[in-house]
Enzyme design. Structure first.
Site, PDB file in Angstrom:
ATOM      1  N   LEU A  28      22.656   5.001  18.550  1.00  0.00           N
ATOM      2  CA  LEU A  28      24.073   5.189  18.234  1.00  0.00           C
ATOM      3  C   LEU A  28      24.229   5.475  16.748  1.00  0.00           C
ATOM      4  O   LEU A  28      25.231   5.103  16.144  1.00  0.00           O
ATOM      5  CB  LEU A  28      24.874   3.943  18.634  1.00  0.00           C
ATOM      6  CG  LEU A  28      25.115   3.742  20.128  1.00  0.00           C
ATOM      7  CD1 LEU A  28      25.904   2.463  20.391  1.00  0.00           C
ATOM      8  CD2 LEU A  28      25.864   4.930  20.745  1.00  0.00           C
ATOM      9  N   CYS A  75      11.279  17.248  21.926  1.00  0.00           N
ATOM     10  CA  CYS A  75      11.598  16.696  23.256  1.00  0.00           C
ATOM     11  C   CYS A  75      13.052  16.838  23.671  1.00  0.00           C
ATOM     12  O   CYS A  75      13.343  17.463  24.691  1.00  0.00           O
ATOM     13  CB  CYS A  75      11.176  15.233  23.306  1.00  0.00           C
ATOM     14  SG  CYS A  75       9.441  15.027  22.968  1.00  0.00           S
ATOM     15  N   GLU A 103       7.655   9.998  18.284  1.00  0.00           N
ATOM     16  CA  GLU A 103       6.802  10.395  17.163  1.00  0.00           C
ATOM     17  C   GLU A 103       7.064   9.442  16.001  1.00  0.00           C
ATOM     18  O   GLU A 103       8.202   9.042  15.759  1.00  0.00           O
ATOM     19  CB  GLU A 103       7.111  11.835  16.753  1.00  0.00           C
ATOM     20  CG  GLU A 103       6.672  12.806  17.811  1.00  0.00           C
ATOM     21  CD  GLU A 103       6.797  14.260  17.376  1.00  0.00           C
ATOM     22  OE1 GLU A 103       6.929  14.523  16.180  1.00  0.00           O
ATOM     23  OE2 GLU A 103       6.768  15.118  18.273  1.00  0.00           O
TER      24      GLU A 103
HETATM   25  C1  UGA Z   1      11.979  11.078  22.111  1.00  0.00           C
HETATM   26  C2  UGA Z   1      12.242   9.788  22.892  1.00  0.00           C
HETATM   27  O1  UGA Z   1      12.889   8.825  22.053  1.00  0.00           O
HETATM   28  C3  UGA Z   1      10.949   9.198  23.448  1.00  0.00           C
HETATM   29  O2  UGA Z   1      11.232   8.064  24.258  1.00  0.00           O
HETATM   30  C4  UGA Z   1      10.241  10.265  24.288  1.00  0.00           C
HETATM   31  O3  UGA Z   1       9.008   9.789  24.789  1.00  0.00           O
HETATM   32  C5  UGA Z   1       9.992  11.500  23.447  1.00  0.00           C
HETATM   33  O4  UGA Z   1      11.251  11.992  22.942  1.00  0.00           O
HETATM   34  C6  UGA Z   1       9.313  12.519  24.315  1.00  0.00           C
HETATM   35  O5  UGA Z   1       9.890  12.893  25.341  1.00  0.00           O
HETATM   36  O6  UGA Z   1       8.160  12.853  24.058  1.00  0.00           O
HETATM   37  P1  UGA Z   1      11.151  11.652  19.621  1.00  0.00           P
HETATM   38  O7  UGA Z   1      11.497  13.067  19.954  1.00  0.00           O
HETATM   39  O8  UGA Z   1       9.866  11.355  18.967  1.00  0.00           O
HETATM   40  O9  UGA Z   1      11.204  10.748  20.960  1.00  0.00           O
HETATM   41  O10 UGA Z   1      12.261  11.130  18.618  1.00  0.00           O
HETATM   42  P2  UGA Z   1      13.495  10.120  18.640  1.00  0.00           P
HETATM   43  O11 UGA Z   1      13.196   8.980  17.767  1.00  0.00           O
HETATM   44  O12 UGA Z   1      13.951   9.832  20.004  1.00  0.00           O
HETATM   45  O13 UGA Z   1      14.592  11.020  17.897  1.00  0.00           O
HETATM   46  C7  UGA Z   1      15.015  12.270  18.442  1.00  0.00           C
HETATM   47  C8  UGA Z   1      16.101  12.864  17.576  1.00  0.00           C
HETATM   48  O14 UGA Z   1      17.314  12.131  17.696  1.00  0.00           O
HETATM   49  C9  UGA Z   1      15.769  12.881  16.076  1.00  0.00           C
HETATM   50  O15 UGA Z   1      16.216  14.105  15.521  1.00  0.00           O
HETATM   51  C10 UGA Z   1      16.564  11.708  15.528  1.00  0.00           C
HETATM   52  O16 UGA Z   1      16.887  11.827  14.180  1.00  0.00           O
HETATM   53  C11 UGA Z   1      17.807  11.782  16.414  1.00  0.00           C
HETATM   54  N1  UGA Z   1      18.525  10.487  16.527  1.00  0.00           N
HETATM   55  C12 UGA Z   1      17.924   9.428  17.106  1.00  0.00           C
HETATM   56  C13 UGA Z   1      19.832  10.408  16.067  1.00  0.00           C
HETATM   57  O17 UGA Z   1      20.402  11.381  15.543  1.00  0.00           O
HETATM   58  N2  UGA Z   1      20.505   9.220  16.217  1.00  0.00           N
HETATM   59  C14 UGA Z   1      19.931   8.130  16.788  1.00  0.00           C
HETATM   60  O18 UGA Z   1      20.608   7.077  16.893  1.00  0.00           O
HETATM   61  C15 UGA Z   1      18.604   8.233  17.246  1.00  0.00           C
END
Ligand code: UGA
Length: 482
Positions: free
Chosen positions: A276, A286, A161
């Site tokens: 990380l 997700c 997203e």
């Molecule tokens: C995630 C996946 O990254 C996508 O590849 C996948 O397609 C999607 O889910 C899905 O299955 O539809 P999304 O949920 O949009 O995407 O968000 P992310 O950017 O992955 O972040 C997820 C969560 O992890 C957020 O709360 C973010 O703040 C957290 N996060 C992410 C961290 O705390 N640390 C990080 O290093 C990265």
């Protein structure tokens, strides 16, 4: 355009995040798309030019194709009858047991079957457990459709997203899980504008990391492998986050900086630097759902995946730990005024599903705090969950959130939050305390500007405060600040 590029008639069932983005992107790469949803009001909004989600580039793409090669309807029969490929992109929410609730997929499969009068390739785009393709096949056959009239394939989506359009058009890989050549070929034809590099030659192409010389690769797999790839990818990314969050806690206790540690780990090409970033835990529609669903899938096939249970537990504890950090800075909560920056589960989106920020705000309210919150996009959605009132105010800029607050919390990573005017912020707060759940600032810079700055997994003032010291923190006004 290349002669091998042949437009395909596509139906996308579901106009949620994945369905809407996929529809717009399929139109962008030259196909005829009908996006169908049984929510008539949503269809009306989309037809009339409304955009139900906050997503970069989506408004331009919808504007470009709406009413031409991209149509919206609530009539599934009409949408699927002329389609060569039918993408199922409906929700697969978490059920009581943690498994994915596939009732929407089941209902759509039956409906597709009832309107099928020529060969179709049915594509799972929603995140589904392994074996779902076989269930879809059975449902369609049960509705009287002959085996050779359709194929069920899996083409999972890896979009995030906030960057969904770029993730789609500049994918790391395109996974096609298909059991027959005819089905695999149709999917290859659909993605050919991307995989041939042709798309990136157009001046109007959405910019991103891929290019004509470096187009996305296709990975052809079995249908089951494609289903597992999606679940395993999300589970591994969530594992990386929980892992670094525990490392952050070790750093905090040992007096090291998790940002330096993450850099050092990530420079190993076998590990990589992404995902990380330590923080307040992962959220969104997700990771929480998919980690639980994948653990459940493993259990169903007789495999214990205790690691995923631990990943979930760490994620819950991380939110709690951050809350304790706030407590250590404020001593007591009742009557305190807290400024909050960030409500969405991450920056760049208005989605608040499973947002750690909301979890923290709810705890603050239940402890008797007054909260002033700002998020560039997510206030409207948050109001549906936490209505505004005397204790919960929604404001229009970061300084209004900080106004006379006993502390300011940073709970997601909008770029705007990393670029605050620090002297102005210092003046605005009642006590210059910033508790940063996303490590957006350098602790030394914050100290230089006179803040008491707590963050995640970093030494010095990012250590939990001595509660007595916190009580005697310098005040902002009335000449009492030192
Ligand atoms: C995630 C996946 O990254 C996508 O590849 C996948 O397609 C999607 O889910 C899905 O299955 O539809 P999304 O949920 O949009 O995407 O968000 P992310 O950017 O992955 O972040 C997820 C969560 O992890 C957020 O709360 C973010 O703040 C957290 N996060 C992410 C961290 O705390 N640390 C990080 O290093 C990265």
């Amino acid at each position: 355009m290349d002669s091998k590029i042949k437009p395909v008639s596509i139906a996308v069932v579901g106009s949620g995040y994945v369905g809407l983005v996929a529809s717009a992107c399929f139109a962008e790469i030259g196909h005829h798309v009908v996006c169908v949803d049984n929510d008539e009001s949503r269809v009306r909004i989309l037809r009339e030019g409304g955009i139900p989600i906050h997503e970069e580039h989506l408004p331009e793409l919808l504007e470009r194709y709406r009413g031409h090669t991209l149509e919206f309807t609530s009539d599934l029969r009409a949408a699927t009858q002329n389609a060569q490929a039918i993408f199922i992109a409906v929700g697969t929410p978490q059920s009581q047991t943690g498994s994915a609730d596939l009732s929407y997929v089941d209902a759509v499969a039956s409906e597709i079957a009832r309107s099928m009068d020529s060969y179709k390739v049915i594509v799972e785009k929603s995140t589904v457990p392994v074996y779902t393709n076989e269930w879809i096949r059975r449902v369609i056959e049960r509705n009287g459709v002959a085996k050779d009239m359709f194929d069920v394939t899996s083409n999972p989506e890896f979009l995030r997203e906030g960057t969904a359009i770029v993730d789609f058009l500049h994918a790391d890989r395109i996974v096609i899980g298909a059991a027959t050549e005819i089905a695999a070929n149709l999917l290859k034809q659909i993605y050919f504008p991307l995989t041939s590099g042709e798309y990136y030659r157009a001046a109007s192409a959405v910019p991103g990391p891929r290019s004509e010389q470096d187009p996305p690769p296709i990975l052809l797999t079995s249908t089951k492998a494609a289903e597992i790839i999606k679940h395993a990818s999300n589970a591994l990314l969530a594992t990386k986050i929980s892992f670094i969050n525990v490392v952050a806690n070790v750093c905090e206790a040992a007096g090291a900086d998790v940002e330096e540690v993450a850099r050092g780990i990530g420079m190993d090409t076998r590990i990589g630097p992404k995902f990380l970033r330590a923080g307040v835990g992962y959220g969104g529609s997700c990771f929480p759902k998919d980690v639980a669903a994948f653990r459940h899938v493993a259990e169903q096939v007789g495999v214990e995946f205790g690691l995923l249970h631990e990943v979930e537990k760490i994620n819950e504890e991380q939110k709690l730990r951050f809350f304790q950090k706030i407590r250590s800075a404020l001593w007591t909560f009742r009557g305190k005024k807290i400024g909050v920056l960030g409500l969405a589960f991450k920056g760049g989106t208005d989605d608040v599903r499973e947002s750690p920020a909301l979890d923290i705000v709810k705890r603050l309210l239940s402890e008797g705090c007054t909260v002033s919150a700002y998020d560039p996009a997510a206030a409207a959605r948050t109001k549906e969950v936490i209505p505004p009132g005397p204790c919960m105010r929604y404001v229009d800029d970061p300084y209004a959130a900080a106004q006379d607050a006993d502390a300011l919390l940073i709970l997601n990573d909008w770029q705007e939050f990393a670029e605050l005017d620090l002297p102005k912020l210092h003046y605005t707060l009642r006590y210059p305390i910033v508790i940063d759940g996303r490590n957006l600032y350098d602790p030394a810079t914050m100290t230089k500007h006179g803040f008491t700055y707590l963050s995640v997994g970093r030494p010095g003032l990012s250590q939990p405060l001595d509660p007595v010291a916190a009580f005697f923190l310098p005040r902002r006004r009335d000449g009492a600040r030192t």
